[in-house]
Scaffold this motif. Structure first.
Motif, PDB file in Angstrom:
ATOM      1  N   GLU A 119       6.374  -3.284   5.043  1.00  0.00           N
ATOM      2  CA  GLU A 119       7.535  -3.063   4.049  1.00  0.00           C
ATOM      3  C   GLU A 119       7.269  -3.499   2.938  1.00  0.00           C
ATOM      4  O   GLU A 119       7.287  -3.441   2.671  1.00  0.00           O
ATOM      5  N   ARG A 120       6.660  -4.713   3.253  1.00  0.00           N
ATOM      6  CA  ARG A 120       6.942  -5.959   2.030  1.00  0.00           C
ATOM      7  C   ARG A 120       6.023  -5.782   1.260  1.00  0.00           C
ATOM      8  O   ARG A 120       5.488  -5.800  -0.451  1.00  0.00           O
ATOM      9  N   GLN A 121       4.292  -4.552   2.375  1.00  0.00           N
ATOM     10  CA  GLN A 121       3.184  -5.408   1.768  1.00  0.00           C
ATOM     11  C   GLN A 121       3.404  -3.463   1.237  1.00  0.00           C
ATOM     12  O   GLN A 121       2.446  -3.715   0.142  1.00  0.00           O
ATOM     13  N   ILE A 122       3.756  -3.071   1.037  1.00  0.00           N
ATOM     14  CA  ILE A 122       3.380  -0.903   1.659  1.00  0.00           C
ATOM     15  C   ILE A 122       3.695  -0.991  -0.283  1.00  0.00           C
ATOM     16  O   ILE A 122       2.705  -0.106  -0.832  1.00  0.00           O
ATOM     17  N   ASN A 123       4.459  -1.590  -0.773  1.00  0.00           N
ATOM     18  CA  ASN A 123       4.442  -1.445  -2.631  1.00  0.00           C
ATOM     19  C   ASN A 123       3.541  -1.998  -3.156  1.00  0.00           C
ATOM     20  O   ASN A 123       2.851  -1.345  -4.384  1.00  0.00           O
ATOM     21  N   ARG A 124       2.581  -3.262  -2.741  1.00  0.00           N
ATOM     22  CA  ARG A 124       1.638  -4.200  -3.299  1.00  0.00           C
ATOM     23  C   ARG A 124       0.114  -2.822  -3.794  1.00  0.00           C
ATOM     24  O   ARG A 124      -0.212  -2.901  -4.302  1.00  0.00           O
ATOM     25  N   ASP A 125      -0.236  -3.056  -2.278  1.00  0.00           N
ATOM     26  CA  ASP A 125      -1.227  -2.522  -1.785  1.00  0.00           C
ATOM     27  C   ASP A 125      -0.975  -1.512  -0.431  1.00  0.00           C
ATOM     28  O   ASP A 125      -1.732  -1.705   0.620  1.00  0.00           O
ATOM     29  N   ALA A 126      -0.599   0.136  -1.091  1.00  0.00           N
ATOM     30  CA  ALA A 126      -0.332   0.757   0.805  1.00  0.00           C
ATOM     31  C   ALA A 126      -1.952   0.662   1.239  1.00  0.00           C
ATOM     32  O   ALA A 126      -1.036   0.836   2.601  1.00  0.00           O
ATOM     33  N   ALA A 145      -1.960  -2.892   3.493  1.00  0.00           N
ATOM     34  CA  ALA A 145      -0.934  -2.238   3.938  1.00  0.00           C
ATOM     35  C   ALA A 145      -0.972  -1.731   5.493  1.00  0.00           C
ATOM     36  O   ALA A 145      -0.528  -2.313   6.485  1.00  0.00           O
ATOM     37  N   ARG A 146      -1.554  -0.232   5.259  1.00  0.00           N
ATOM     38  CA  ARG A 146      -1.758   0.542   6.489  1.00  0.00           C
ATOM     39  C   ARG A 146      -2.996  -0.004   7.767  1.00  0.00           C
ATOM     40  O   ARG A 146      -2.414  -0.004   8.672  1.00  0.00           O
TER      41      ARG A 146
END
Length: 74
Positions: free
Chosen positions: A13-20, A23-24
């Protein structure tokens, strides 16, 4: 085990906005690593026998152990 799963979710959840895409990939990789570490914790270093953390030998059947770990992560 639940706490580690929660940490994976929080990091995602922290990383999804920076680099989707990253993050996946990370969120898909980390449960597999957690499964492997759980399997290593229950077996000896060679992966053939079982250590003292399974004193009742509940997971003496290796395929049963693999299936039980897989069910935890569904």
């Amino acid at each position: 085990m639940t706490a580690r799963g929660d940490r994976i979710r929080i990091c995602f959840e922290r990383q999804i906005n920076r680099d989707a895409p990253a993050a996946r990939r990370t969120a898909a990789m980390r449960p597999a690593l957690l499964q492997d570490s759980l399997r290593r914790a229950l077996t000896d270093r060679r992966g053939t026998g079982f250590n003292r953390r399974d004193p009742m030998r509940l997971f003496a059947d290796r395929p049963y152990l693999d299936e039980a770990i897989s069910r935890l992560f569904r």
